[in-house]
Design an enzyme around this catalytic site. Structure first.
Site, PDB file in Angstrom:
ATOM      1  N   GLN A 273      15.869  19.798  20.015  1.00 14.14           N
ATOM      2  CA  GLN A 273      16.729  19.922  21.461  1.00 14.14           C
ATOM      3  C   GLN A 273      17.965  19.183  20.719  1.00 14.14           C
ATOM      4  O   GLN A 273      18.980  20.449  21.624  1.00 14.14           O
ATOM      5  CB  GLN A 273      16.019  18.632  22.540  1.00 14.14           C
ATOM      6  CG  GLN A 273      16.214  18.931  23.455  1.00 14.14           C
ATOM      7  CD  GLN A 273      15.097  18.099  24.865  1.00 14.14           C
ATOM      8  OE1 GLN A 273      15.425  17.103  25.042  1.00 14.14           O
ATOM      9  NE2 GLN A 273      14.042  19.031  25.361  1.00 14.14           N
ATOM     10  N   PHE A 274      18.259  18.240  20.211  1.00  8.56           N
ATOM     11  CA  PHE A 274      19.801  17.908  19.627  1.00  8.56           C
ATOM     12  C   PHE A 274      19.402  18.092  18.501  1.00  8.56           C
ATOM     13  O   PHE A 274      18.413  17.330  17.669  1.00  8.56           O
ATOM     14  CB  PHE A 274      20.584  17.387  20.719  1.00  8.56           C
ATOM     15  CG  PHE A 274      20.654  17.531  21.827  1.00  8.56           C
ATOM     16  CD1 PHE A 274      21.204  18.165  21.773  1.00  8.56           C
ATOM     17  CD2 PHE A 274      19.984  17.593  23.040  1.00  8.56           C
ATOM     18  CE1 PHE A 274      22.563  17.757  23.380  1.00  8.56           C
ATOM     19  CE2 PHE A 274      20.282  17.305  23.806  1.00  8.56           C
ATOM     20  CZ  PHE A 274      21.782  17.934  24.232  1.00  8.56           C
ATOM     21  N   ALA A 275      20.360  18.225  17.138  1.00 11.54           N
ATOM     22  CA  ALA A 275      20.481  17.863  15.895  1.00 11.54           C
ATOM     23  C   ALA A 275      20.306  17.028  15.696  1.00 11.54           C
ATOM     24  O   ALA A 275      19.405  16.071  14.687  1.00 11.54           O
ATOM     25  CB  ALA A 275      21.761  18.533  15.541  1.00 11.54           C
ATOM     26  N   ASP A 276      20.841  15.682  16.653  1.00 14.47           N
ATOM     27  CA  ASP A 276      20.511  14.225  16.121  1.00 14.47           C
ATOM     28  C   ASP A 276      19.202  13.699  16.515  1.00 14.47           C
ATOM     29  O   ASP A 276      18.998  12.823  15.394  1.00 14.47           O
ATOM     30  CB  ASP A 276      21.300  13.552  17.446  1.00 14.47           C
ATOM     31  CG  ASP A 276      22.707  14.700  18.060  1.00 14.47           C
ATOM     32  OD1 ASP A 276      22.433  15.352  18.345  1.00 14.47           O
ATOM     33  OD2 ASP A 276      23.231  13.513  17.511  1.00 14.47           O
ATOM     34  N   PHE A 277      18.529  14.686  16.686  1.00 14.50           N
ATOM     35  CA  PHE A 277      16.497  13.992  17.290  1.00 14.50           C
ATOM     36  C   PHE A 277      15.915  14.907  15.559  1.00 14.50           C
ATOM     37  O   PHE A 277      14.801  14.117  15.531  1.00 14.50           O
ATOM     38  CB  PHE A 277      16.059  14.850  18.520  1.00 14.50           C
ATOM     39  CG  PHE A 277      17.067  13.795  19.936  1.00 14.50           C
ATOM     40  CD1 PHE A 277      17.391  13.039  19.679  1.00 14.50           C
ATOM     41  CD2 PHE A 277      16.867  14.794  20.258  1.00 14.50           C
ATOM     42  CE1 PHE A 277      17.230  12.610  20.855  1.00 14.50           C
ATOM     43  CE2 PHE A 277      17.791  14.330  22.177  1.00 14.50           C
ATOM     44  CZ  PHE A 277      17.906  13.532  21.499  1.00 14.50           C
TER      45      PHE A 277
ATOM     46  N   HIS B 205      23.862  13.137  21.262  1.00 15.45           N
ATOM     47  CA  HIS B 205      23.499  14.285  21.004  1.00 15.45           C
ATOM     48  C   HIS B 205      25.240  15.491  20.532  1.00 15.45           C
ATOM     49  O   HIS B 205      24.943  16.424  21.203  1.00 15.45           O
ATOM     50  CB  HIS B 205      23.779  14.663  22.927  1.00 15.45           C
ATOM     51  CG  HIS B 205      23.135  13.849  22.980  1.00 15.45           C
ATOM     52  ND1 HIS B 205      22.625  12.856  23.989  1.00 15.45           N
ATOM     53  CD2 HIS B 205      21.351  14.619  24.231  1.00 15.45           C
ATOM     54  CE1 HIS B 205      21.661  12.392  23.598  1.00 15.45           C
ATOM     55  NE2 HIS B 205      20.285  13.557  24.547  1.00 15.45           N
TER      56      HIS B 205
ATOM     57  N   GLU C  49       8.795  14.646  17.093  1.00 16.74           N
ATOM     58  CA  GLU C  49       9.794  15.710  16.381  1.00 16.74           C
ATOM     59  C   GLU C  49       9.102  15.510  14.311  1.00 16.74           C
ATOM     60  O   GLU C  49       9.081  16.843  13.804  1.00 16.74           O
ATOM     61  CB  GLU C  49      11.463  15.021  15.915  1.00 16.74           C
ATOM     62  CG  GLU C  49      12.395  15.673  17.320  1.00 16.74           C
ATOM     63  CD  GLU C  49      11.518  14.622  18.403  1.00 16.74           C
ATOM     64  OE1 GLU C  49      11.352  13.535  18.152  1.00 16.74           O
ATOM     65  OE2 GLU C  49      12.461  15.141  19.435  1.00 16.74           O
TER      66      GLU C  49
HETATM   67  C1  LIG Z   1      13.084  11.539  20.061  1.00 15.75           C
HETATM   68  C2  LIG Z   1      13.417  12.461  20.985  1.00 15.75           C
HETATM   69  N1  LIG Z   1      13.911  13.694  21.227  1.00 15.75           N
HETATM   70  C3  LIG Z   1      13.763  14.698  22.641  1.00 15.75           C
HETATM   71  C4  LIG Z   1      14.930  13.850  22.805  1.00 15.75           C
HETATM   72  C5  LIG Z   1      15.034  14.661  24.444  1.00 15.75           C
HETATM   73  N2  LIG Z   1      14.855  14.291  25.634  1.00 15.75           N
HETATM   74  C6  LIG Z   1      15.251  12.991  26.809  1.00 15.75           C
HETATM   75  S1  LIG Z   1      14.932  12.742  27.555  1.00 15.75           S
HETATM   76  C7  LIG Z   1      13.239  14.030  27.251  1.00 15.75           C
HETATM   77  C8  LIG Z   1      11.798  14.068  28.136  1.00 15.75           C
HETATM   78  C9  LIG Z   1      11.320  12.991  28.229  1.00 15.75           C
HETATM   79  O1  LIG Z   1      10.172  12.821  29.395  1.00 15.75           O
HETATM   80  P1  LIG Z   1       9.830  11.370  29.563  1.00 15.75           P
HETATM   81  O2  LIG Z   1       9.752  10.743  28.841  1.00 15.75           O
HETATM   82  O3  LIG Z   1       8.575  12.209  30.562  1.00 15.75           O
HETATM   83  O4  LIG Z   1      10.379  11.351  31.077  1.00 15.75           O
HETATM   84  P2  LIG Z   1      11.094  12.287  32.115  1.00 15.75           P
HETATM   85  O5  LIG Z   1      12.678  12.404  31.671  1.00 15.75           O
HETATM   86  O6  LIG Z   1      10.059  12.745  32.566  1.00 15.75           O
HETATM   87  O7  LIG Z   1      11.712  10.476  33.083  1.00 15.75           O
HETATM   88  C10 LIG Z   1      13.684  15.006  26.316  1.00 15.75           C
HETATM   89  C11 LIG Z   1      12.219  15.125  25.336  1.00 15.75           C
HETATM   90  C12 LIG Z   1      15.070  12.514  23.061  1.00 15.75           C
HETATM   91  N3  LIG Z   1      15.406  11.821  24.505  1.00 15.75           N
HETATM   92  N4  LIG Z   1      14.092  11.493  21.830  1.00 15.75           N
END
Ligand SMILES: Cc1ncc(C[n+]2csc(CCOP(=O)(O)OP(=O)(O)O)c2C)c(N)n1
Ligand SMILES: Cc1ncc(C[n+]2csc(CCOP(=O)(O)OP(=O)(O)O)c2C)c(N)n1
Ligand SMILES: [Mg+2]
Ligand SMILES: [Mg+2]
Lengths: 322, 329, 329, 322
Positions: free
Chosen positions: D81-85, D126, D59
């Site tokens: 993806q979510f405001a929280d991020f 979220h 982010e």
């Molecule tokens: C800092 C942050 N940004 C966005 C998200 C939203 N998010 C949750 S899971 C995910 C994908 C994660 O991908 P990966 O680390 O490869 O794990 P996988 O789901 O493939 O096991 C995202 C973007 C988050 N949790 N944290």
């Protein structure tokens, strides 16, 4: 003997390291001979080997590490080099430390020291007052000591508290404020202090603005106007009772803060007083904050950007005329 | 310091001696799969609020994450770590209670699904923000060192997406600076193991569909960390065999990808090995399956009968130090 | 893809052909050193508010950062980049005006010292938070690509401390994801070049005290990026020959460190080379020095006579869209 | 035809991509077939090849990249993806984008879309409403559309504005709100809207709380109490004039916000109204916010945590009794 606000912070940390083996200090250059950007930890690494640790430039991980250590019985004190850099650690502070107890019932006793507030020539990235952001989120205690004595006792208290504490120390006060000696004990955390009694007007403020407000009060006193100055000490919890009691005496409220004008502590105080003590007010409440721009570098601009004894006194006069 | 052990291919792995904890690991995998299938069916039936995030296809690597840790070690699992969590000692009812919002679960309805843990039992409770748990694990290990504990390790999991976060970078770097006994296990379909060298970690990559390889490599990484080697990075290639959450049908995974070796189902492969090598007989295998189903049933039933939280009765205090609660009204 | 060119030692460098822009580069270094010495003396005399942060000892690598960029390229300098800024085209008076808080400088007294730039002229204005400029540079390059520009590059500098930030990590990673023509130059006393491989950058390390090596390596990294190679990382080993800022006496630098080869003064070494190889005569050298002094004097004098900002007259509007200013009072 | 709040956001982006070649969309999975976590960009990558770009989970760098692109003539729309991020991007937003124009005179026209606000089962990470943090800092416009129409026109407006805009879209409204068609033009940015006229009480609110307040108003109307509901539309700039004018008509002020109770928009509104319109008030101002804990996962807890039509109506009744 005379001790500065900065020395009080150093002394508090020395005492904590001496008396509580769970305490360690963690931050950029804190363990070097320099003792951090402001020498608030000078000499401590030598006196307490292995307990004053330098970190990489990684504010997120610094706080994350402190959280993990706190969960395992330690009492870390994190030093941010400047409060402004805590923007990088914000997620760990708000979303990790701040939510942890409520989510898991396990508290996170970290103390994050934020050297904040303006000094001349520091500019947009080394001057910020971030208390309002931290106070907005649940789960944190936000301290804003305004005196040498409070700088000392409140830091000791911060480490004793089981919840995460954001300890906002004001860089302008570092050298400007002096005391004769350090107290054993301060007021309880969360209790505001009447820094000056007065019947005509209540000035509610905290941190470096307490000094400006006291100066303004003296100026006003020479004109026969007696201001009561309430030093909040912690902006969260915010001691509404003490504020209301003062407004009950004076009927007039002026709130002074150094951070940006939208929202924040001054708005919160006004919202509380007008909600809970509307009938106590004889005039509209007034607030003064910094201007709604980044904090300027140039001393001429900086001194116009922040509230000062002069602008506080001017507002107070207007309020008293109403 | 980079040790890129060649990806253990299944063929060679077949020849490698079966890991002594293979059977035990398989049972945790089975339990995790059974539990997650149940959660998915509950979700589809509308019985779970919010998302369901499962670790299908990642059980082999996940179980290895939990299996070699002792009670006093630190485990910071991530999204797809049901198998590892169970192997580390998380009661199955914690999962059910958290997903079903029971007031008696570790999160008491305040947080849900994978956002659970028991920090006092060394199971950190992940926050959503990826990468954030790495430094927290480092801190936990530093605390243990401060307190004079010995021979402990910490392990945290991360996806390849999560490895791109600044938080993960800072956390791994600080682990190397502090030389704590940390194992980072990355679930990744790409080979991100080269990052190890840049951080001063020891690095390994492996085929995450191969339970034996997972046990070998992660077991030895844990051992090395425990013995005082630098922090360890293990990168396991595999495919997530589900969507991100159950709201995601993973339609973006092409058939071509699904035909790749890394897209195989680790649980099926492990079972095949059990059968091929006659590690246990069919009867025992069936009893394991029944046992898993029974445990899942019990956990879910318990959670379903639990009281749910209620707004009026809730303790709305985010502070442990109650007397410092801000009196807002 | 990692190209760890062996650190070019001064001995070999002596034999290497002198870079065609050696003289030009030297003059920028001289100008930077002269300017910064002047700033330090003004600071000591109490004429500068806030800090003074200089690049003493880093001029060789810094000048190379600015020298090979064209007007249309993007330069995101950092703290110790006086030489590079000048070589890229920053008017010297911008420096003086920013340090002295002139209302006519690019920051008009609103920001100071190294926090300056002219983004419209492709000189990004750094914020303090280390690492933040990396992704901003990536974005600038993406914009150029969107607009159909060709053959542009972007270059940003970072210290080894700054490389530990999550922001730098995310920025470098995103550069690789987007395959933009970025050159990252790290001023580092350790060899952090191994990080390159983890990001999919091409990496080089070099002796930052050796101007010729700096010109060779950075010149070629810029050329490679411009030609469409992957992002480039250059790690230059050298010692900062001053404190962090002028408030810092750098007493923590031990004599032993000061005796190391990387602790030598690149400007002196370059001058020695000029003298040894008779690249210019003593007369010319003296005139260069005089010229630098005159330019510095002029810049400072101009800035000193400039109007200073005043609170009452300031335009306190942080928005370009004035009508959207929140009317607070 | 019927169009949802979410579809309006998608349509606005499609229109922007179609009509302005400077626009691109940047965020996690926005370019995949999924079209972002909420499908707000579904199909756009196909329709506008090369202009809807997936990013790594970074982010900070996402916003940094957008800033650099905006400085070079583009008009990026960032999807969190979510405001929280956005807590991870906070530094780039506040300290880079927010300060840039004032420091350099070069504006940073980025739009950051923050899918925020609570929905049941989303939990502490979220569900957040972050408008108050962004509004506290200088240099940003903070939009909080509460209707399908505003979701559409304000996003188009956000991209047109030369300054950085934080566009807070409410996830709860995504599917719950529908309109018949999308308007050509909305109210000017910064202008609040009287969502419902009434003489007895002014409810000032924004985002999803507008709907709750309107429901409360209907409930109250059945009891003969007529509430005026002011939808702020942007919390910064905050349209004090419209609020004051309403309070002048009703004499009573209730502020409703979904974010945490300390500081923030509701405190700011009360501070403004009581400072500038003290004499307009016939009773103490009142506010309702979410509770001061993380946002709970469980629907029972979540619905008690946030203000609802029921709690709003209850407060309004109390206020009207005063
Ligand atoms: C800092 C942050 N940004 C966005 C998200 C939203 N998010 C949750 S899971 C995910 C994908 C994660 O991908 P990966 O680390 O490869 O794990 P996988 O789901 O493939 O096991 C995202 C973007 C988050 N949790 N944290
Ligand atoms: C995120 C962040 N944290 C802290 C600082 C304070 N700070 C300014 S310069 C500096 C040291 C930088 O070290 P390095 O990157 O190696 O550069 P050098 O000063 O050695 O040239 C620090 C910690 C900062 N600018 N940004
Ligand atoms: Mg993944
Ligand atoms: Mg350095």
């Amino acid at each position: 003997m005379s001790i500065t606000y900065l020395e009080a912070i150093r002394e508090a940390q020395a005492k904590l390291l001496r008396e509580d083996e769970r305490v360690f200090i963690y931050g950029q250059d804190v363990g070097g001979t320099f003792g951090g950007a402001f020498k608030a930890t000078k000499g401590l690494a030598k006196e307490f080997p292995g307990r004053v640790l330098n970190t990489p430039i990684s504010e997120d991980a610094i706080v994350g590490t402190a959280i993990g250590a706190a969960l395992n019985g330690m009492r870390p004190i994190v030093e941010m080099q400047f409060a402004d850099f805590s923007s990088i650690a914000l997620n760990q502070i708000l979303n990790h430390a701040g939510t942890h107890y409520w989510r898991t019932q396990v508290p996170v006793p970290i103390t994050v020291r934020l050297p904040g507030g303006g000094t001349k020539g520091s500019g947009p990235f080394h001057s910020q007052s971030m208390e309002s952001i931290y106070a907005h989120y649940p789960g944190l205690i936000v301290m804003t000591p305004a005196t040498v004595e409070d700088a000392y006792t409140m830091l000791i208290e911060a480490v004793a508290i089981d919840d995460p504490v954001i300890y906002c120390e004001h860089k302008y006060l570092y050298y400007h404020l002096k005391a004769d000696k350090l107290p054993e004990k301060g007021l309880p955390t969360g209790r505001a202090r009447i820094a000056r009694a007065g019947r005509d007007l209540t000035i509610v403020t905290y941190s470096a603005m307490v000094q400006e407000s006291l100066s303004a009060a003296e100026e006003l006193a020479r004109e026969g106007l007696e201001s009561e100055v309430v030093d909040l000490r912690t902006v969260k919890p915010l001691d509404t009772d003490t504020v209301l009691a003062s407004v009950a005496r004076t009927g007039r409220l002026l709130c002074v803060g150094e951070s940006f004008p939208w929202g924040g502590a001054t708005a919160e105080i006004i919202a509380r007083v007008t909600s809970a003590g509307f009938h106590l007010l004889d005039a509209a409440p007034v607030r003064i904050n910094a201007k709604d721009t980044p904090i300027p570098y140039h001393p001429n601009l900086w001194s116009a950007h922040r509230p000062s004894a002069k602008t506080i006194a001017a507002k107070a006069r207007m309020l008293l005329r109403e | 310091m980079l040790q890129t052990a060649p990806r253990s291919k299944r063929t060679t792995a077949k020849k490698a001696p079966v890991h002594e904890r293979f059977r035990e690991a398989f049972r945790w995998m089975l339990l995790a799969r059974t539990m997650e299938e149940k959660l998915v069916s509950l979700y589809r039936g509308g019985h779970i609020t919010g998302g369901v995030y499962i670790g299908k296809g990642q059980e082999a690597i996940s179980v290895a994450c939990g299996l070699f840790l002792e009670k006093n070690d630190i485990f910071a699992p991530l999204i797809r770590d049901q198998a590892g969590r169970s192997a580390f000692g998380e009661p199955l009812v914690d999962v059910a209670r958290t997903y079903l919002g029971s007031r008696l679960g570790p999160m008491r309805g305040r947080d849900g699904n994978i956002h659970r843990g028991r920090p006092s039992d060394n199971q950190l409770a992940m926050i959503s923000h990826l990468g954030a748990m790495v430094s927290a694990t480092v801190g936990a290990l530093m605390a243990k060192r401060f307190k004079g504990e010995k021979k402990f390790v910490g392990l945290t999991a991360i996806g390849e997406g999560g490895m791109q976060t600044g938080s993960c970078h800072e956390g791994m770097n600080i682990a190397a600076v502090e030389q704590v006994p940390l194992v980072v296990v990355a679930f990744a379909s790409h080979d991100l193991v080269e990052r190890a060298i840049g951080y001063g970690f020891e690095g390994y990559s492996l085929d995450g569909t191969d339970l034996n390889a997972c046990l070998d490599v992660i077991g030895s990484a844990v051992k090395r960390a425990r013995a005082g080697r630098p922090p360890q990075l293990v990168v396991a290639a595999m495919l997530r065999l589900s969507g991100h959450g159950e709201h995601d049908d993973a339609s973006y995974v092409t058939d071509e990808i699904k035909r790749q070796p890394f897209a195989q189902d680790c649980l099926k492969l492990a079972e095949k090995k059990i059968v091929d090598l006659e590690l246990v007989d069919a009867e025992t295998l069936r009893s394991w399956r029944d046992d898993a189903a029974a445990k899942v049933e019990e956990a879910i039933t318990t959670a379903q009968q639990d009281p749910q939280p209620a707004g009026e009765k809730e303790d709305w205090c985010a502070l442990h130090t109650r007397e410092l609660l801000d009196q807002m009204e």
